[in-house]
Design an enzyme around this catalytic site. Structure first.
Site, mmCIF file in Angstrom:
data_model
loop_
_atom_site.group_PDB
_atom_site.id
_atom_site.type_symbol
_atom_site.label_atom_id
_atom_site.label_comp_id
_atom_site.label_asym_id
_atom_site.label_seq_id
_atom_site.Cartn_x
_atom_site.Cartn_y
_atom_site.Cartn_z
ATOM 1 N N HIS A 1 0.842 -1.202 0.000
ATOM 2 C CA HIS A 1 0.000 0.000 0.000
ATOM 3 C C HIS A 1 0.872 1.244 0.000
ATOM 4 O O HIS A 1 2.089 1.154 0.140
ATOM 5 C CB HIS A 1 -0.867 0.009 1.263
ATOM 6 C CG HIS A 1 -0.049 0.135 2.521
ATOM 7 N ND1 HIS A 1 0.536 -0.945 3.132
ATOM 8 C CD2 HIS A 1 0.322 1.219 3.253
ATOM 9 C CE1 HIS A 1 1.219 -0.532 4.192
ATOM 10 N NE2 HIS A 1 1.107 0.785 4.284
ATOM 11 N N HIS B 1 5.538 6.814 -1.013
ATOM 12 C CA HIS B 1 6.318 5.615 -1.354
ATOM 13 C C HIS B 1 5.518 4.369 -1.018
ATOM 14 O O HIS B 1 4.653 4.400 -0.141
ATOM 15 C CB HIS B 1 7.653 5.609 -0.590
ATOM 16 C CG HIS B 1 7.483 5.484 0.888
ATOM 17 N ND1 HIS B 1 7.162 6.562 1.694
ATOM 18 C CD2 HIS B 1 7.543 4.414 1.716
ATOM 19 C CE1 HIS B 1 7.051 6.157 2.938
ATOM 20 N NE2 HIS B 1 7.260 4.850 2.993
HETATM 21 P P1 ATP Z 1 5.552 -2.828 11.655
HETATM 22 O O1 ATP Z 1 5.378 -1.590 12.513
HETATM 23 O O2 ATP Z 1 5.126 -4.088 12.279
HETATM 24 O O3 ATP Z 1 6.897 -2.896 11.001
HETATM 25 P P2 ATP Z 1 4.048 -1.359 9.695
HETATM 26 O O4 ATP Z 1 4.997 -0.232 9.958
HETATM 27 O O5 ATP Z 1 3.739 -1.726 8.299
HETATM 28 O O6 ATP Z 1 4.526 -2.681 10.431
HETATM 29 P P3 ATP Z 1 2.234 0.230 11.170
HETATM 30 O O7 ATP Z 1 3.355 0.640 12.093
HETATM 31 O O8 ATP Z 1 0.889 -0.034 11.761
HETATM 32 O O9 ATP Z 1 2.646 -1.071 10.392
HETATM 33 O O10 ATP Z 1 2.112 1.340 10.071
HETATM 34 C C1 ATP Z 1 1.076 1.385 9.112
HETATM 35 C C2 ATP Z 1 1.539 2.241 7.945
HETATM 36 O O11 ATP Z 1 1.829 3.562 8.407
HETATM 37 C C3 ATP Z 1 2.826 1.754 7.305
HETATM 38 O O12 ATP Z 1 2.773 2.088 5.925
HETATM 39 C C4 ATP Z 1 3.905 2.545 8.003
HETATM 40 O O13 ATP Z 1 5.035 2.710 7.182
HETATM 41 C C5 ATP Z 1 3.211 3.865 8.231
HETATM 42 N N1 ATP Z 1 3.677 4.511 9.468
HETATM 43 C C6 ATP Z 1 3.839 3.939 10.676
HETATM 44 N N2 ATP Z 1 4.230 4.818 11.597
HETATM 45 C C7 ATP Z 1 4.329 6.008 10.980
HETATM 46 C C8 ATP Z 1 4.677 7.338 11.385
HETATM 47 N N3 ATP Z 1 5.002 7.621 12.624
HETATM 48 N N4 ATP Z 1 4.673 8.291 10.439
HETATM 49 C C9 ATP Z 1 4.324 8.034 9.180
HETATM 50 N N5 ATP Z 1 3.971 6.821 8.718
HETATM 51 C C10 ATP Z 1 3.974 5.809 9.599
#
Ligand code: ATP
Ligand code: MG
Length: 184
Positions: free
Chosen positions: A52, A134
């Site tokens: 996504h 991205h």
């Molecule tokens: P994991 O944290 O288990 O590695 P993930 O990062 O894909 O998995 P989430 O942390 O729930 O899962 O994040 C959901 C989406 O939001 C992902 O695309 C992640 O890159 C993005 N994301 C997470 N934290 C932030 C943040 N603080 N700022 C911007 N984007 C974020």
């Protein structure tokens, strides 16, 4: 707070949410294949169904704020557009390999700004860093050199989504809760 509650979004009945562009399954498959070409060994490639583009990460959200977000999301005006994913790159510190647009289309910038404003109006703090659109294809991966993709991927974007994330040991599990069609 139990670790289960934490995984759901911080406890207190909150869910971990974000706004995203969610590709159709065939496009997710094509991007997963691209990920296999870019990251040949090592790293953790995302399964197709997880691929996504995050618009605005919201973090833990309670029911009242979720209702507010859904109401304001329905009022967002941004036209459908085509996203040309024509570059590969890496965030070396985060050990993420991604593909993205060399140029951010105006409707994408408008959509992201509108959703960020909606989040603020609903009382949520969001990332203050500039938006770098991205699509993450692999995590814990050695960086690939940034550069143009030999075969760019065309993504006709007609809607955006509110997504729930459940953190799990094997990587986050995502659930698309709701979609809104783009309209100008
Ligand atoms: P994991 O944290 O288990 O590695 P993930 O990062 O894909 O998995 P989430 O942390 O729930 O899962 O994040 C959901 C989406 O939001 C992902 O695309 C992640 O890159 C993005 N994301 C997470 N934290 C932030 C943040 N603080 N700022 C911007 N984007 C974020
Ligand atoms: Mg994360």
């Amino acid at each position: 707070m139990s670790s289960a509650a934490e995984a759901e979004g911080g406890g207190g009945g909150r869910e971990r949410l974000f706004f995203a562009l969610w590709p159709a399954p065939a496009l997710q498959e094509a991007l997963a294949r691209l990920g296999r070409r870019l990251v040949r060994k090592g790293g953790r490639r995302l399964p197709p169904e997880a691929i996504h583009l995050t618009l605005v990460f919201l973090g833990p959200v309670d029911a009242a704020r979720r209702a507010c977000l859904e109401r304001l999301a329905g009022e967002v005006l941004a036209p459908p557009f085509e996203l040309l994913l024509d570059r590969a790159g890496a965030f070396p510190r985060a050990r993420v390999v991604w593909v993205g647009p060399g140029v951010t289309p105006q409707p994408l910038a408008r959509l992201e700004a509108a959703l960020r404003e909606a989040a603020a109006r609903c009382g949520l703090e969001t990332d203050t860093r500039p938006f770098v659109p991205h699509v993450t294809l692999a995590r814990r991966a050695a960086p690939v050199p940034a550069g143009p993709l030999p075969e760019p991927v065309r993504w006709p974007v007609a809607d955006f989504a509110l997504v729930r994330s459940r953190l799990r040991p094997g990587g986050a599990g995502y659930e698309v809760l709701r979609r809104w069609p783009l309209r100008a």
